[in-house]
Design an enzyme around this catalytic site. Structure first.
Site, PDB file in Angstrom:
ATOM      1  N   HIS A  97       0.831  -1.205   0.000  1.00 34.20           N
ATOM      2  CA  HIS A  97       0.000   0.000   0.000  1.00 34.20           C
ATOM      3  C   HIS A  97       0.861   1.250   0.000  1.00 34.20           C
ATOM      4  O   HIS A  97       1.256   1.738   1.063  1.00 34.20           O
ATOM      5  CB  HIS A  97      -0.908  -0.007   1.237  1.00 34.20           C
ATOM      6  CG  HIS A  97      -1.831  -1.179   1.286  1.00 34.20           C
ATOM      7  ND1 HIS A  97      -1.404  -2.430   1.653  1.00 34.20           N
ATOM      8  CD2 HIS A  97      -3.156  -1.284   1.006  1.00 34.20           C
ATOM      9  CE1 HIS A  97      -2.439  -3.267   1.597  1.00 34.20           C
ATOM     10  NE2 HIS A  97      -3.502  -2.610   1.213  1.00 34.20           N
TER      11      HIS A  97
ATOM     12  N   HIS B  49      -4.013   3.465  -3.420  1.00 32.78           N
ATOM     13  CA  HIS B  49      -4.141   2.877  -2.086  1.00 32.78           C
ATOM     14  C   HIS B  49      -3.403   1.551  -1.934  1.00 32.78           C
ATOM     15  O   HIS B  49      -2.517   1.443  -1.094  1.00 32.78           O
ATOM     16  CB  HIS B  49      -5.625   2.673  -1.729  1.00 32.78           C
ATOM     17  CG  HIS B  49      -5.824   1.826  -0.510  1.00 32.78           C
ATOM     18  ND1 HIS B  49      -5.720   2.331   0.760  1.00 32.78           N
ATOM     19  CD2 HIS B  49      -6.083   0.501  -0.362  1.00 32.78           C
ATOM     20  CE1 HIS B  49      -5.925   1.361   1.633  1.00 32.78           C
ATOM     21  NE2 HIS B  49      -6.144   0.247   0.984  1.00 32.78           N
TER      22      HIS B  49
ATOM     23  N   GLU C 201     -18.231  -4.023  24.198  1.00 37.89           N
ATOM     24  CA  GLU C 201     -17.441  -5.249  24.371  1.00 37.89           C
ATOM     25  C   GLU C 201     -16.175  -5.255  23.498  1.00 37.89           C
ATOM     26  O   GLU C 201     -15.106  -5.687  23.936  1.00 37.89           O
ATOM     27  CB  GLU C 201     -18.289  -6.489  24.048  1.00 37.89           C
ATOM     28  CG  GLU C 201     -19.436  -6.732  25.015  1.00 37.89           C
ATOM     29  CD  GLU C 201     -20.687  -5.923  24.671  1.00 37.89           C
ATOM     30  OE1 GLU C 201     -20.682  -5.196  23.654  1.00 37.89           O
ATOM     31  OE2 GLU C 201     -21.671  -6.014  25.423  1.00 37.89           O
TER      32      GLU C 201
ATOM     33  N   HIS D 167     -29.417 -14.728  24.450  1.00 39.22           N
ATOM     34  CA  HIS D 167     -28.417 -14.623  25.506  1.00 39.22           C
ATOM     35  C   HIS D 167     -27.785 -15.962  25.877  1.00 39.22           C
ATOM     36  O   HIS D 167     -26.886 -16.004  26.699  1.00 39.22           O
ATOM     37  CB  HIS D 167     -29.046 -13.998  26.761  1.00 39.22           C
ATOM     38  CG  HIS D 167     -29.271 -12.523  26.642  1.00 39.22           C
ATOM     39  ND1 HIS D 167     -29.918 -11.950  25.567  1.00 39.22           N
ATOM     40  CD2 HIS D 167     -28.933 -11.493  27.463  1.00 39.22           C
ATOM     41  CE1 HIS D 167     -29.975 -10.638  25.731  1.00 39.22           C
ATOM     42  NE2 HIS D 167     -29.384 -10.327  26.867  1.00 39.22           N
TER      43      HIS D 167
END
Ligand SMILES: [Mg+2]
Length: 688
Positions: free
Chosen positions: A57, A292, A435, A497
């Protein structure tokens, strides 16, 4: 985080570099040509290395070269000859695909990264892998590539600096006092983790964190105007950051001024928005997505050489460029200045000085092993029935007394996953409902050193954190994940859950140890193993519901081997393997089988990874050949086939759960002692 932790620390004006970088004579009438020459060295090394590798890159290194020149030559406090000294500034390249920028900087400033390694960019066994990898290249502070995570690592590093400064600095002595700098691109800021982690950094007011945004308006698919139209400056101001807007990312003096402003303490992290051109210097690729992620090609490289006035062949550098970049002398002087301050500190506070060095080395206290033995002995003697999440909380309390480096936290749910403990004071963090950021911030804390982070959430949400877990395993970091509510046993919250595939899927992550203890004693053993696992993360899978204490001699010793015989008979008919809450079910099945004159061995296997690392003699002794095996775990069954063999059986759950009381669910899904006994009996009859 309590008040004492959040109390703003008075921050000394950033130390100036002990020795100023040399100025290059400007060869042309325009100001800054010498500095542009140095930045162009970064560009050319990146272009030529990508071309040699035929992959990589070039666009980002070409676009951020001027920012790198300003930061690394004028402000970054680092020492190329001692990349690990404790109070160095941390530098994170979150847009890790631009790795050649970092490798060029490390090579030029004098790290142990010879030109030969730059020539071998992206080749097998080189110290210049495609993306920066912690532990492979001196000076690389973290593994980056999955976008946005480096930024979250940087938040963790800045947080660690804050906490350690509050703990170790003394009046007149500041031994922890460094910055964390981070480069990010559009991709980093599009990834959701940038929101989680930067929102948290704003709330915590991490004022020594300075982030440089490579605002080039381009991502892989092209101009971002079609898919990324946020007002990034307003977004970060809304987080509570200081934003320095519209800096010309190709003007070294404008960048100097912006960095000076960013270093002035303001009680907030700083985002420096730099307008840049991707592939800057390439006549035909600059400003386009084509710059890129692909080599420029020989014709365009020749055109770029001409445009930049760069006359040196690939991988050769003019002497004045080498001299202008070499940071070894001023790096050594900067570190020597810190060392003198540290020596004065250690004279005045010898105990704290020794403790700081121990913590930064990551060593456990000398007395740890004997103290842990005594504590685990107490847990064994008590033999209390309790939920393993509760046992974990008690383990944390015991360990916290032995390990001042233990730093807890939770992604909300603290009262459920029981990760806070009595007397935790400033050693427990509220990560909020984030999280993924928690996992990646903990990686940054572990990388910084001096602290041993753990964080809690429900096991079902480990998916949110997963790529952070993967990177801690890849980097070999000591991070502990407390995952509670580990199966259908959590009951009424229902299938969203109730983890089913999670234990198995975590076991697939290389270098992650996954423990699912069956009682308080195994929980203590698992926690100790996690703390002593210095080169990888650990996941602890814990029950919401109460589990009975199992009885047996030498269990603490045996459980530490990952799998062991919990109950046995002389003439065996069948071996039952179980983990966590299902060990009690297997024990009950054993009693039912005994009534039918079938002798069952019970193997508790709290950690398959640790068991699989034991010597063959131990594994064969625990799982004897020719005795049929049945595994029971309230989750996906696939991985257990390896332990039960082709003729074995697995009682588990290969579908999603239901919302109902836990006992009803175990009956409904046939994970009961009766079913286990029935299936075990069938295995025995097949055999006879
Ligand atoms: Mg971009």
């Amino acid at each position: 985080m309590n008040a004492s932790m959040t109390a703003a620390l008075e921050v000394r004006e950033q130390d100036r570099l002990a020795v100023s970088p040399p100025e290059l004579p400007d060869n042309t009438p325009d100001r800054g040509s010498g500095r542009r020459l140095l930045a162009n060295a970064l560009r050319m090394l990146a272009i030529d290395a990508v071309e040699a590798a035929n992959s990589g890159h070039p666009g980002m290194p070409m676009g951020m070269a001027d920012i790198a020149e300003a930061l690394w030559r004028r402000h970054l406090r680092h020492n190329p000859t001692d990349p690990g000294w404790p109070d160095r500034d941390r530098f994170v390249l979150s847009n890790g695909h631009g790795s050649m920028l970092l490798y060029a900087l490390l090579h030029l400033t004098g790290y142990d990264l010879p030109m030969e390694e730059l020539r071998r960019f992206r080749q097998l066994g080189s110290r210049t892998p495609g993306h920066p990898e912690f532990g492979v290249t001196p000076g690389v502070e973290t593994t980056t590539g999955p976008l946005g995570q480096g930024l979250a690592n940087a938040v963790g590093m800045a947080l660690a600096e804050r906490l350690l400064g509050a703990e170790f600095n003394r009046p007149g002595h500041r031994i922890v006092d460094h910055r964390t700098f981070c480069f990010v691109g559009d991709g980093c800021l599009m990834e959701g983790i940038s929101h989680e982690s930067c929102s948290l950094a704003g709330a915590l007011g991490l004022e020594k964190l300075v982030v440089f945004y490579d605002d080039n308006g381009i991502s892989i698919d092209g101009p971002v105007a079609g898919w990324f139209t946020d007002d990034t400056a307003q977004r970060f101001e809304a987080y509570g950051w200081r934003v320095i807007r519209q800096v010309d990312g190709h003007d070294a003096y404008a960048l100097d001024a912006a960095i000076d402003e960013a270093l002035a303490p303001r009680g907030k992290p700083t985002l420096v928005c730099c307008r840049t051109v991707i592939g800057h210097g390439s006549p035909n690729r600059a400003g386009t997505a084509e710059a890129h992620g692909a080599p420029l090609g020989s014709a365009e490289i020749a055109a770029t050489r001409a445009a930049l006035g760069w006359n040196s062949p690939p991988f050769e550098l003019p002497d004045e460029v080498r001299a202008g970049w070499d940071a070894r002398r001023r790096g050594a002087a900067t570190q020597a200045d810190w060392q003198a301050r540290f020596d004065a500190y250690a004279d005045a506070h010898p105990q704290a000085g020794a403790e700081f060095l121990r913590r930064m080395r990551g060593d456990l206290p000398e007395s740890f092993a004997s103290s842990a033995d005594a504590w685990i002995g107490t847990v064994a003697a008590r033999a209390e029935a309790m939920a393993t999440r509760k046992a974990s909380q008690q383990a944390i309390g015991a360990l916290a007394g032995l390990l001042p480096e233990l730093l807890g936290g939770s992604a909300d749910l603290t009262g459920s996953n029981l990760t806070d403990w009595r007397g935790s004071g400033g050693r427990h963090l509220h990560y909020g409902v984030r999280e993924f950021a928690m996992a990646a911030v903990m990686n940054g804390i572990a990388l910084h050193g001096g602290l041993l982070p753990f964080g809690g959430t429900f096991l079902a949400f480990s998916d949110y954190a997963r790529n952070g877990l993967r990177l801690s395993a890849l980097m070999g970091l000591r991070v502990v994940h407390v995952f509670t509510h580990d199966g259908i046993g959590l009951g009424e919250d229902g299938p969203t859950h109730q983890p089913v595939e999670h234990a198995a899927s975590l076991r697939l992550i290389p270098n992650l140890d996954v423990w699912r203890p069956c009682d308080a004693l195994e929980t203590a053993v698992a926690w100790r193993a996690a703390v002593e696992n210095t080169d990888g993360p650990t996941a602890l899978l814990l029950s919401r519901q109460t589990l009975p204490a199992q009885i047996g001699v030498d269990r603490a010793r045996d459980a530490a081997r990952g799998g062991y015989v919990l109950a046995d008979d002389e003439l065996l008919d069948v071996t039952l393997i179980a983990t966590g809450s299902e060990v009690a079910i297997a024990m009950e099945a054993r009693r039912l089988l005994a009534d039918r004159d079938i002798a069952a061995r019970i193997v508790s296997m709290p950690c398959c990874e640790v068991f699989d690392r034991q010597d063959p003699a131990w594994r064969r002794a625990v799982l004897p050949d020719r005795i049929p095996r049945l595994a029971v775990e309230a989750g996906a069954t696939g991985l257990w086939r390896a332990h039960v063999g082709l003729d074995g059986d697995v009682v588990g759950l290969d579908r999603y759960g239901e919302s109902a009381p836990a006992a009803d669910l175990y009956r409904h899904f046939g994970i009961t002692a009766e079913v286990v006994a029935e299936r075990a009996q069938r295995l025995c009859s097949h055999r006879s």
